[in-house]
Design a protein around this motif. Structure first.
Motif, PDB file in Angstrom:
ATOM      1  N   ALA A 237       0.852  -1.196   0.000  1.00  0.00           N
ATOM      2  CA  ALA A 237       0.000   0.000   0.000  1.00  0.00           C
ATOM      3  C   ALA A 237       0.885   1.241   0.000  1.00  0.00           C
ATOM      4  CB  ALA A 237      -0.903  -0.021   1.213  1.00  0.00           C
ATOM      5  N   ALA A 238       0.309   2.374  -0.374  1.00  0.00           N
ATOM      6  CA  ALA A 238       1.063   3.631  -0.376  1.00  0.00           C
ATOM      7  C   ALA A 238       0.125   4.784  -0.017  1.00  0.00           C
ATOM      8  CB  ALA A 238       1.697   3.862  -1.741  1.00  0.00           C
ATOM      9  N   SER A 239       0.687   5.797   0.541  1.00  0.00           N
ATOM     10  CA  SER A 239      -0.100   6.971   0.928  1.00  0.00           C
ATOM     11  C   SER A 239       0.727   8.228   0.693  1.00  0.00           C
ATOM     12  CB  SER A 239      -0.493   6.858   2.395  1.00  0.00           C
ATOM     13  OG  SER A 239      -1.205   8.000   2.819  1.00  0.00           O
ATOM     14  N   GLY A 240       0.074   9.290   0.216  1.00  0.00           N
ATOM     15  CA  GLY A 240       0.798  10.550   0.014  1.00  0.00           C
ATOM     16  C   GLY A 240      -0.171  11.698  -0.163  1.00  0.00           C
ATOM     17  N   ASN A 245       4.096  12.083  -4.621  1.00  0.00           N
ATOM     18  CA  ASN A 245       4.100  10.755  -5.249  1.00  0.00           C
ATOM     19  C   ASN A 245       3.783   9.674  -4.237  1.00  0.00           C
ATOM     20  OD1 ASN A 245       4.937  11.565  -7.914  1.00  0.00           O
ATOM     21  ND2 ASN A 245       6.975  11.959  -7.031  1.00  0.00           N
ATOM     22  N   LEU A 246       2.960   8.714  -4.669  1.00  0.00           N
ATOM     23  CA  LEU A 246       2.711   7.516  -3.873  1.00  0.00           C
ATOM     24  C   LEU A 246       3.601   6.399  -4.428  1.00  0.00           C
ATOM     25  CD1 LEU A 246      -0.083   9.224  -4.064  1.00  0.00           C
ATOM     26  CD2 LEU A 246      -1.059   7.185  -2.952  1.00  0.00           C
ATOM     27  N   THR A 247       4.385   5.784  -3.592  1.00  0.00           N
ATOM     28  CA  THR A 247       5.330   4.747  -4.038  1.00  0.00           C
ATOM     29  C   THR A 247       4.904   3.391  -3.511  1.00  0.00           C
ATOM     30  OG1 THR A 247       7.154   6.346  -4.082  1.00  0.00           O
ATOM     31  CG2 THR A 247       7.733   3.989  -4.059  1.00  0.00           C
ATOM     32  N   HIS A 248       4.621   2.477  -4.432  1.00  0.00           N
ATOM     33  CA  HIS A 248       4.260   1.097  -4.106  1.00  0.00           C
ATOM     34  C   HIS A 248       5.472   0.186  -4.355  1.00  0.00           C
ATOM     35  CE1 HIS A 248      -0.126   1.973  -4.099  1.00  0.00           C
ATOM     36  NE2 HIS A 248       0.226   2.883  -5.014  1.00  0.00           N
ATOM     37  N   THR A 249       5.626  -0.815  -3.578  1.00  0.00           N
ATOM     38  CA  THR A 249       6.669  -1.831  -3.776  1.00  0.00           C
ATOM     39  C   THR A 249       6.013  -3.126  -4.241  1.00  0.00           C
ATOM     40  OG1 THR A 249       8.108  -0.860  -2.093  1.00  0.00           O
ATOM     41  CG2 THR A 249       8.505  -3.178  -2.704  1.00  0.00           C
ATOM     42  N   VAL A 250       6.451  -3.606  -5.362  1.00  0.00           N
ATOM     43  CA  VAL A 250       5.941  -4.869  -5.889  1.00  0.00           C
ATOM     44  C   VAL A 250       7.028  -5.928  -5.670  1.00  0.00           C
ATOM     45  CG1 VAL A 250       5.120  -6.081  -7.952  1.00  0.00           C
ATOM     46  CG2 VAL A 250       4.623  -3.628  -7.630  1.00  0.00           C
ATOM     47  N   ASP A 251       6.692  -6.946  -4.898  1.00  0.00           N
ATOM     48  CA  ASP A 251       7.644  -8.034  -4.623  1.00  0.00           C
ATOM     49  C   ASP A 251       7.320  -9.242  -5.485  1.00  0.00           C
ATOM     50  OD1 ASP A 251       9.220  -6.811  -2.688  1.00  0.00           O
ATOM     51  OD2 ASP A 251       7.783  -7.272  -1.099  1.00  0.00           O
ATOM     52  N   ARG A 252       8.358  -9.888  -6.012  1.00  0.00           N
ATOM     53  CA  ARG A 252       8.206 -11.102  -6.771  1.00  0.00           C
ATOM     54  C   ARG A 252       8.683 -12.302  -5.934  1.00  0.00           C
ATOM     55  NH1 ARG A 252      11.681 -10.155 -11.973  1.00  0.00           N
ATOM     56  NH2 ARG A 252      13.164  -9.581 -10.325  1.00  0.00           N
ATOM     57  N   LYS A 253       8.225 -13.472  -6.324  1.00  0.00           N
ATOM     58  CA  LYS A 253       8.746 -14.678  -5.706  1.00  0.00           C
ATOM     59  C   LYS A 253       8.860 -15.762  -6.764  1.00  0.00           C
ATOM     60  CE  LYS A 253       4.351 -16.781  -4.219  1.00  0.00           C
ATOM     61  NZ  LYS A 253       3.603 -17.341  -3.061  1.00  0.00           N
ATOM     62  N   SER A 254       9.762 -16.684  -6.508  1.00  0.00           N
ATOM     63  CA  SER A 254       9.965 -17.802  -7.429  1.00  0.00           C
ATOM     64  C   SER A 254       9.154 -18.984  -6.948  1.00  0.00           C
ATOM     65  CB  SER A 254      11.445 -18.172  -7.484  1.00  0.00           C
ATOM     66  OG  SER A 254      11.641 -19.295  -8.323  1.00  0.00           O
ATOM     67  N   THR A 255       8.429 -19.605  -7.868  1.00  0.00           N
ATOM     68  CA  THR A 255       7.642 -20.795  -7.516  1.00  0.00           C
ATOM     69  C   THR A 255       8.041 -21.941  -8.421  1.00  0.00           C
ATOM     70  OG1 THR A 255       5.854 -20.180  -9.025  1.00  0.00           O
ATOM     71  CG2 THR A 255       5.687 -19.407  -6.749  1.00  0.00           C
TER      72      THR A 255
END
Length: 256
Positions: A237-240, A245-255
């Protein structure tokens, strides 16, 4: 013979006896000539490799021709005996030696193999023939390609009985090892475990080389199929304030 019979044919009893050669396997057609080799007649062998020849009157000798079979077995020279006698005479014998012309064994081929991470890659190593009397040492090595031996691969095992039993190979310098191939065996299997990881890296390869003595290595390729995939694990989530600017972090994972 000790002389000739001027008035009648003489029956000579003969037999072929295997010593290191096997009659009917290492030998083929048996022929007889009573005219100095101009004409040849096939002999029919009975029990114990026995047959007889009717020697014409006024003939003091005859010839027996034994065909030597061709094979791909390294077995050394082999011998048999030809015995001959008239009536109750104890057989007089001569030795036949079949000279082994089979070239020294080499590795003929190493099959390619492919398997998913976490499975085994099985290569078949085929020799040019067999050795009938002794084991044959084959020298092998695993070489990095895009795969790293010992990281992307695990235990290496060998089977010389068609996959019934497997023995673990100990890799030495340069990931080398050797296999003692039993007599009368012309192929064996090498099984390489593919390691499991969570890294998306694409398919990876290595080579398995094999040779006998000073033979240049014959190689086969092993392909480890990458089964890892990337997915999105989370989006923060992000708030501003307005105007920022609202900055979101998108995390990846290996499956897998």
């Amino acid at each position: 013979m000790s002389g000739t019979n001027a008035s009648a044919a003489t029956t000579v009893n003969l037999n072929l006896t295997g010593v290191s050669a096997t009659i009917g396997t290492d030998t083929g057609t048996v022929q007889v000539s009573t005219d100095g080799g101009t004409t040849w007649n096939n002999a029919t062998l009975g029990a114990g490799g026995s047959f007889s020849v009717s020697v014409p009157a006024n003939t003091g000798s005859f010839q027996v021709r034994v065909a030597a079979s061709t094979d791909t077995i390294v077995e050394g020279n082999e011998t048999y005996t030809l015995g001959a006698g008239v009536g109750a005479q104890a057989a007089v014998t001569g030795t036949g030696t079949i000279v082994d012309t089979t070239a020294a064994l080499t590795v003929a081929s190493v099959s390619a193999a492919s398997a998913n991470e976490g499975a085994n890659l099985t290569h078949t190593v085929t020799l040019s023939g067999t050795n009938s009397s002794a084991a044959t040492t084959v020298n092998l090595s695993l070489t990095n390609g895009s795969a790293t031996i010992g990281t992307d691969t695990g235990t290496v095992q060998v089977s010389t009985d068609g996959g019934t039993t497997w023995n673990t190979a100990t890799l030495g310098a340069g990931n080398s090892f050797s296999v003692s191939v039993p007599a009368n065996t012309n192929s064996f299997q090498v099984r390489v475990a593919a390691s499991t990881d969570a890294i998306v890296e694409g398919n990876e390869t290595y080579t398995l080389g094999a040779g006998i003595g000073a033979q240049a290595a014959v190689t086969g390729t092993g392909t480890i199929v990458d089964t890892s995939t990337l997915t999105v694990a989370s989006v923060s989530a992000a708030s501003g304030n307005e105007g920022t600017n609202l900055t979101h972090t998108v995390d990846r994972k290996s499956t897998r």
